[in-house]
Design a protein around this motif. Structure first.
Motif, mmCIF file in Angstrom:
data_model
loop_
_atom_site.group_PDB
_atom_site.id
_atom_site.type_symbol
_atom_site.label_atom_id
_atom_site.label_comp_id
_atom_site.label_asym_id
_atom_site.label_seq_id
_atom_site.Cartn_x
_atom_site.Cartn_y
_atom_site.Cartn_z
ATOM 1 N N ALA A 180 0.848 3.646 -3.181
ATOM 2 C CA ALA A 180 0.640 3.449 -1.751
ATOM 3 C C ALA A 180 -0.745 2.891 -1.457
ATOM 4 N N GLY A 181 -1.699 3.157 -2.373
ATOM 5 C CA GLY A 181 -3.093 2.873 -2.052
ATOM 6 C C GLY A 181 -3.559 1.469 -2.382
ATOM 7 N N ILE A 182 -2.965 0.852 -3.360
ATOM 8 C CA ILE A 182 -3.510 -0.420 -3.836
ATOM 9 C C ILE A 182 -3.343 -1.504 -2.767
ATOM 10 N N PRO A 183 -4.420 -2.240 -2.424
ATOM 11 C CA PRO A 183 -4.295 -3.277 -1.385
ATOM 12 C C PRO A 183 -3.490 -4.471 -1.903
ATOM 13 N N ALA A 184 -2.740 -5.077 -1.010
ATOM 14 C CA ALA A 184 -1.881 -6.191 -1.396
ATOM 15 C C ALA A 184 -2.675 -7.324 -2.023
ATOM 16 N N GLU A 185 -3.867 -7.597 -1.463
ATOM 17 C CA GLU A 185 -4.681 -8.701 -1.984
ATOM 18 C C GLU A 185 -5.106 -8.406 -3.415
ATOM 19 N N ALA A 186 -5.480 -7.159 -3.674
ATOM 20 C CA ALA A 186 -5.914 -6.772 -5.006
ATOM 21 C C ALA A 186 -4.781 -6.977 -6.004
ATOM 22 N N LEU A 187 -3.598 -6.601 -5.580
ATOM 23 C CA LEU A 187 -2.413 -6.728 -6.430
ATOM 24 C C LEU A 187 -2.193 -8.198 -6.768
ATOM 25 N N ASP A 188 -2.281 -9.036 -5.742
ATOM 26 C CA ASP A 188 -1.971 -10.446 -5.907
ATOM 27 C C ASP A 188 -3.005 -11.141 -6.802
ATOM 28 N N ALA A 189 -4.189 -10.555 -6.885
ATOM 29 C CA ALA A 189 -5.239 -11.175 -7.681
ATOM 30 C C ALA A 189 -5.164 -10.784 -9.155
ATOM 31 N N MET A 190 -4.354 -9.802 -9.477
ATOM 32 C CA MET A 190 -4.305 -9.288 -10.859
ATOM 33 C C MET A 190 -3.457 -10.194 -11.752
ATOM 34 N N ASP A 191 -3.877 -10.297 -13.022
ATOM 35 C CA ASP A 191 -3.050 -11.059 -13.959
ATOM 36 C C ASP A 191 -2.015 -10.133 -14.593
ATOM 37 N N ALA A 192 -1.155 -10.706 -15.377
ATOM 38 C CA ALA A 192 -0.028 -9.947 -15.928
ATOM 39 C C ALA A 192 -0.508 -8.748 -16.728
ATOM 40 N N ALA A 193 -1.563 -8.931 -17.537
ATOM 41 C CA ALA A 193 -2.038 -7.844 -18.382
ATOM 42 C C ALA A 193 -2.548 -6.690 -17.530
ATOM 43 N N ALA A 194 -3.215 -7.035 -16.429
ATOM 44 C CA ALA A 194 -3.757 -5.990 -15.553
ATOM 45 C C ALA A 194 -2.617 -5.256 -14.847
ATOM 46 N N LEU A 195 -1.615 -6.012 -14.408
ATOM 47 C CA LEU A 195 -0.457 -5.376 -13.744
ATOM 48 C C LEU A 195 0.237 -4.394 -14.679
ATOM 49 N N ASP A 196 0.265 -4.739 -15.971
ATOM 50 C CA ASP A 196 0.933 -3.869 -16.947
ATOM 51 C C ASP A 196 0.233 -2.524 -17.102
ATOM 52 N N THR A 197 -1.030 -2.441 -16.699
ATOM 53 C CA THR A 197 -1.756 -1.170 -16.858
ATOM 54 C C THR A 197 -1.526 -0.242 -15.673
ATOM 55 N N LEU A 198 -0.920 -0.753 -14.607
ATOM 56 C CA LEU A 198 -0.719 0.097 -13.419
ATOM 57 C C LEU A 198 0.340 1.166 -13.715
ATOM 58 N N PRO A 199 0.190 2.340 -13.093
ATOM 59 C CA PRO A 199 1.119 3.437 -13.416
ATOM 60 C C PRO A 199 2.453 3.349 -12.661
ATOM 61 N N PHE A 200 2.763 2.202 -12.095
ATOM 62 C CA PHE A 200 4.046 2.025 -11.419
ATOM 63 C C PHE A 200 4.554 0.624 -11.741
#
Lengths: 127, 436
Positions: free
Chosen positions: A14-34
């Protein structure tokens, strides 16, 4: 890593900002707990994180480029999910939902993000 | 030890299987005997989620409790060790929100005592389409076929007339002030009205969207016309029935030609009463009415006494005349709503809607005494004859028409054993109102 200010704590669904999400690369997205699914303007999958792949039992390479609501997850092709993307140009909500991972109905939290400034639509899923 | 190659192949196979199930266009579930969902594909959740009050999909029976409370009993009561318990059962889901599905189709197959496969799909769109098609068909045939005249009227949600016009005045002779607020019973023959047929038609239309019925109806001056009536439900977008529109067609003329064909198909050639097939068909309809309206239903079985002796002594022509006179005498005694059919050589069945056992016994006695007074006369002979009658009523263990006729048949044998030319009731132990 790009120069995006991530919270020091593990980001939450719920907390992660949409812009932050959109700026992440695939490897970074893979580290998220969801799980993270990104759809392009045509509704085709162009982001499919490792966590989501593990939840669903599908490999990212199988899913990428497919139309998400018709060819990957018809179970979300309804008024509660797909309908909200269609009907609300600006959308950022977390809903209670039931998804079926590996044939077990599972209660999940789903965050739907649609933002005129971000071309991609996001679906975040937490078991 | 599994090799790396085999593992890759297994993973690929597993992934294709998962995909196959993810994309499957119907809901597939494995449940246990209590309805607990053990395995489910995503479409099951898709179909069931809108029904669930909370986003929890754990127990199929609980989810469908409000709309199909008997699922649990159907599954628990299934005596076989495996097999289809029900298939494509339509479940009309409670609709408080236009978004929610209206109708599901559900099948349950028993695999073994602990495992059941359930298939669910949302057939709301299909049901809506069927209703539209049926309505279109009904209207089309109403417009295309020969009509002497027709009346259009409308009813409110409870089935009371709230719209009346010139066509209705012309056809029925009733003025608007005489009919407003009345039910369609007004046009039925008094006996039929007692049978609740107008009400039944409204209930059918409420359930199925429309209903077509045929029968004699009365005008204000007491003359009657053969009427096809079409009742269609007027629905709001959300599916609530807000009223009905009704077409009453006077088809008396076309009935006359159609009647001949119908008569050949459904009547016994010798006696003119219903043939066996028609009798059982009408029996099913009466059984359905009995279930729906909770009114008594009784049956009589009649058998001509010593019929073989009449045939042997006087020949088959006399025997045939005896059966004809017997059937005609019975029809004179019975109401138009009673059903009499020839079930065998000299055996007749009678269904008496709305009558309890006492009343049925009275009717049986009237039939017996009417037959007793008949004569078949010819050159040098004057034959009189009698019938034995068995009565039975629905209730207790007698819960379908098959059992009802069986009970009446038992009573008939008691009448025969008791000396013939008499009316007998079921033996006390089998008497429905005294049964455990």
């Amino acid at each position: 890593m790009q120069a995006v200010a991530l919270p020091i704590d593990q980001p939450t669904l719920a907390g992660i900002p949409a812009e932050a999400l959109d700026a992440m690369d695939a490897a970074a997205l893979d580290t998220l707990p969801f799980g993270v699914i990104g759809l392009d303007a045509a509704g085709l999958v162009d982001v499919y994180s490792a966590v989501e792949a593990r939840y669903a039992g599908l490999k990212p390479e199988t899913v990428m480029g497919r139309h998400f609501f018709t060819a990957v997850a018809p179970c979300m092709n309804n008024a509660l999910v797909a309908g909200r993307f269609d009907g609300e140009p600006e959308l950022d909500v977390v809903i209670d939902y039931v998804l079926t991972f590996r044939m077990r109905p599972t209660r999940v939290a789903v965050r739907l993000i649609q933002n005129p400034d971000v071309p991609r639509r996001y679906i975040l899923i937490q078991r | 030890m599994i090799s790396a190659d085999e593992l890759v192949a297994l993973q690929a196979e597993n992934e294709s299987l998962l995909e196959f199930l993810y994309l499957c266009p119907v809901g597939l579930m494995q449940i246990d005997g209590t309805g607990r969902i053990e395995l489910a594909n995503p479409l099951s959740a898709q179909v069931l989620l809108p029904i669930a009050k909370t986003p929890v999909i754990e127990n199929l029976f609980e989810l469908l409790e409000a709309s199909a409370p008997d699922l649990r009993n159907l599954v628990a009561g299934f005596a076989e060790s495996r097999g289809t318990i029900f298939e494509n059962r339509r479940i009309v889901v409670d609709q408080t929100d236009a978004m929610r599905p209206h109708v599901l189709a559900c099948s349950v197959i028993k695999i073994d005592d602990a495992r059941f496969m359930a298939v669910v799909s949302d057939i709301s769109a299909q049901v809506a389409q069927e209703r539209r098609l049926k309505q279109a068909d009904a209207w089309f045939s109403a417009i295309m076929t020969g009509v002497n005249d027709f009346a259009l009227l409308s009813l409110d949600a409870t089935g009371r007339i709230n719209g009346w016009n010139e066509s209705a005045v012309r056809q029925t002779g009733f003025a608007e002030r005489e009919v407003m607020g009345r039910t369609l019973n007004l046009f039925y023959e008094p006996e039929d009205a007692v049978e609740g047929r107008a009400l039944e038609q409204i209930e059918h239309a409420r359930r199925d969207g429309w209903h077509i019925d045929e029968g004699w109806r009365r005008r204000r001056d007491g003359t009657r016309f053969w009427c096809q009536s079409l009742v269609s439900a007027l629905e709001e977008e959300r599916g609530d029935v807000i009223g009905f529109s009704v077409v009453l067609r006077d088809v008396t003329e076309s009935k006359v030609s159609g009647d001949e064909l119908r008569r050949l198909l459904v009547t016994d050639h010798l006696t003119g009463v219903a043939n066996r097939a028609r009798f059982f068909e009408l029996g099913e309809a009466e059984e359905a009415r009995w279930r729906r309206f909770n009114r008594p239903l009784s049956a009589l079985m009649l058998d001509a006494d010593h019929f073989k002796r009449i045939n042997d002594t006087h020949g088959h022509a006399v025997g045939d005349t005896v059966l004809k006179k017997l059937a005609a005498a019975c029809q004179n005694v019975l109401r138009t709503t009673d059903v009499i059919g020839r079930l065998g050589g000299e055996e007749f069945g009678v269904l008496l809607p709305g009558l309890d056992l006492d009343a049925a016994q009275t009717v049986g006695e009237r039939l017996r005494s009417a037959v007793e007074r008949l004569h078949v006369r010819g050159e040098g002979f004057d034959v009189t004859f009698t019938v034995s009658v068995g009565c039975a009523s629905m209730g207790g263990p007698v819960d379908n028409v098959g059992k009802l006729l069986q009970a009446a048949d038992h009573a008939l044998y008691a009448a025969k054993r008791g000396g013939r030319n008499r009316v007998a009731l079921p033996a006390p132990a089998a008497k429905p109102n005294e049964a455990a």
